[in-house]
Design a protein around this motif. Structure first.
Motif, mmCIF file in Angstrom:
data_model
loop_
_atom_site.group_PDB
_atom_site.id
_atom_site.type_symbol
_atom_site.label_atom_id
_atom_site.label_comp_id
_atom_site.label_asym_id
_atom_site.label_seq_id
_atom_site.Cartn_x
_atom_site.Cartn_y
_atom_site.Cartn_z
ATOM 1 N N LEU A 122 0.791 -1.235 0.000
ATOM 2 C CA LEU A 122 0.000 0.000 0.000
ATOM 3 C C LEU A 122 0.822 1.284 0.000
ATOM 4 C CD1 LEU A 122 -2.924 -0.831 2.472
ATOM 5 C CD2 LEU A 122 -2.927 -0.906 -0.027
ATOM 6 N N ILE A 164 -0.215 4.937 -1.777
ATOM 7 C CA ILE A 164 -0.438 6.081 -0.880
ATOM 8 C C ILE A 164 0.461 7.246 -1.282
ATOM 9 C CG2 ILE A 164 -0.126 6.909 1.493
ATOM 10 C CD1 ILE A 164 -1.022 4.127 2.440
ATOM 11 N N SER A 165 1.705 6.948 -1.629
ATOM 12 C CA SER A 165 2.639 8.017 -2.008
ATOM 13 C C SER A 165 2.198 8.743 -3.270
ATOM 14 C CB SER A 165 4.047 7.444 -2.202
ATOM 15 O OG SER A 165 4.138 6.693 -3.409
ATOM 16 N N LEU A 204 -1.036 9.377 -4.050
ATOM 17 C CA LEU A 204 -2.313 10.057 -3.849
ATOM 18 C C LEU A 204 -2.148 11.569 -4.000
ATOM 19 C CD1 LEU A 204 -3.756 8.143 -0.746
ATOM 20 C CD2 LEU A 204 -4.503 7.936 -3.133
ATOM 21 N N TRP A 256 -2.201 15.269 -3.093
ATOM 22 C CA TRP A 256 -2.034 15.911 -1.791
ATOM 23 C C TRP A 256 -1.548 17.340 -2.022
ATOM 24 C CZ3 TRP A 256 -3.346 14.130 2.960
ATOM 25 C CH2 TRP A 256 -2.894 14.833 4.071
ATOM 26 N N ALA A 280 1.217 12.795 -2.346
ATOM 27 C CA ALA A 280 1.516 12.623 -0.922
ATOM 28 C C ALA A 280 3.008 12.425 -0.686
ATOM 29 C CB ALA A 280 0.720 11.445 -0.363
ATOM 30 N N ALA A 321 3.648 8.506 3.089
ATOM 31 C CA ALA A 321 3.413 7.066 2.999
ATOM 32 C C ALA A 321 4.049 6.340 4.186
ATOM 33 C CB ALA A 321 3.962 6.527 1.681
ATOM 34 N N ALA A 340 1.985 6.830 7.211
ATOM 35 C CA ALA A 340 0.768 6.007 7.184
ATOM 36 C C ALA A 340 1.019 4.593 7.701
ATOM 37 C CB ALA A 340 0.216 5.939 5.762
#
Length: 404
Positions: free
Chosen positions: A143, A147-148, A150, A152, A157, A162, A165
């Motif tokens: 994940l 996430i990185s 996404l 932002w 992000a 990440a 998170a």
């Protein structure tokens, strides 16, 4: 409630470390760290495990098991936040070191806590506990890259958010730990007998073989979860897919570990430790010769690696006559094992930096698998560590069928 506490705390002992590997390519591009330094970044927590693990029992004895574990969880939260601060490289290195220290303490104490809270269900809960460790590490690996990426602010992000998170479960873990220790009251270990002593473990040849098995399997595993993603990206794989391939290694490792109680029976007690490195070698050969199906080789290597991890844990119990010698063997094997495992990602990155290719680096993993084959062969004739009939020692360690 206690079972939920154990599982939630266990869920925090892998993601913050195993989420780093898939992000190394991003970290390297942004910070300019060389492959050797990136390997050191991945290995630092393991080196902290080796240095700090022997101290965890003393801290627990002095301050109490409950309070020591609470401080470790709070320390892990602080370390995860510090590591994600955008203020140069210092927070990244400091946070990584603190993460390793906190998890090292948690690793040692959790086994004692499970024994303490669930003495009659130890061998039912240990496979669940180890599966939670492997599973949450695998999820983090899969994940962190998405996430990185996404959206932002004005961009994405990034790797720092990440990494932050990966600590999403730490605060819930602290909360349930506080509730649990409020219900259980003071540590009941205060009334136990003094810490058992088992002298001579560092001079015992069987102990060194067990430590070697733990060290070589750990080195092989951490080299792969740290460097498989950059390797796969260099072959043209996208970052997200490369992160998923690291997750495949760890998910299939769960299956390999859960299969061991069935294989470590009868003649399998002697030959399973010898045979497990062979499919791992097949997976490494596939990565070199046919990298287009990296996910397949990741699954094969992961299954074998998970089995070897379970075997290394089983050996610390199987090769000890009782609690005294098992405690000594476990402490010695973990300290040596994590030291060897921690050097693996550093050496892997150094070889890649030196040659610009992956052949020698994967050859180092193959060397570890061949070493495991030899060590497993030497361990096939059952011999206990400190093999003397010590009257103070307790009943024999769990049988192979009880191993996680």
């Amino acid at each position: 409630m206690l079972l939920v506490t154990v599982l939630l705390v266990a869920a925090n002992l892998r993601p913050t470390v195993q989420g780093v590997g898939p992000l190394l390519d991003q970290i390297g591009r942004e910070t300019g760290l060389t492959p050797t330094l990136l390997g050191l970044l991945g290995a630092l927590p393991l080196l902290m495990y080796a240095l700090v693990s022997p101290l965890a029992h003393s801290l627990s004895h002095r301050f109490g098991m409950n309070r020591t574990m609470l401080v470790a969880l709070i320390g892990l939260l602080v370390a995860t936040i510090v590591r994600s601060i955008d203020a140069g490289l210092a927070p990244l290195w400091i946070g990584t070191i603190l993460t390793g220290i906190a998890i090292a303490i948690g690793n040692v104490l959790m086994t004692a806590i499970i024994k303490h809270w669930f003495p009659d269900r130890l061998h039912a809960l240990m496979p669940i506990y180890t599966s939670i460790l492997s599973g949450t590490g695998a999820i983090a690996s899969g994940l962190v890259v998405p996430i990185s990426h996404l959206a932002w602010g004005d961009g994405t992000a990034g790797w720092r958010l990440a990494l932050l998170a990966t600590g999403v479960l730490i605060v819930p873990g602290i909360v349930v730990w506080l509730i649990a220790i409020a219900r259980t009251g003071p540590d009941r270990v205060e009334g136990e007998a003094p810490e058992p002593r088992a002298r001579g473990i560092w001079r015992d040849s069987t102990a060194w073989l067990v430590a070697g098995y733990m060290g070589f399997q750990g080195a092989g595993f951490y080299m792969m979860v740290t460097w498989l993603s950059p390797l796969s990206i260099s072959y043209g794989t996208g970052e997200v897919q490369a992160g998923v391939e690291v997750m495949v290694v760890q998910l299939f490792g769960i299956l390999g570990g859960l299969a061991m109680p069935f294989l470590l029976r009868g003649r399998g007690r002697r030959w399973t430790p010898v045979a497990l490195p062979l499919p791992a070698l097949l997976g490494l050969a596939g990565l070199l010769l046919w990298p287009q199906v990296t996910w397949l080789w990741a699954a094969i290597f992961g299954t074998a690696s998970g089995g070897m991890f379970a075997v290394s844990m089983w050996l610390t119990a199987d090769r000890a006559r009782g609690r005294n010698s098992a405690t000594a063997l476990s402490g010695m094997a973990q300290s040596v094992g994590y030291a060897v495992a921690g050097l693996g990602p550093i050496a892997f990155g150094a070889l890649h930096s030196l040659t610009g290719a992956w052949v020698l680096s994967l050859g180092l993993v193959a060397f570890c698998m061949l070493a495991l084959f030899v060590v497993g062969f030497l361990l096939r004739n059952h011999r206990y560590v400190l093999d003397r009939k010590d009257a103070a020692d307790e009943p024999s360690a769990p049988s192979a069928t009880q191993a996680p």
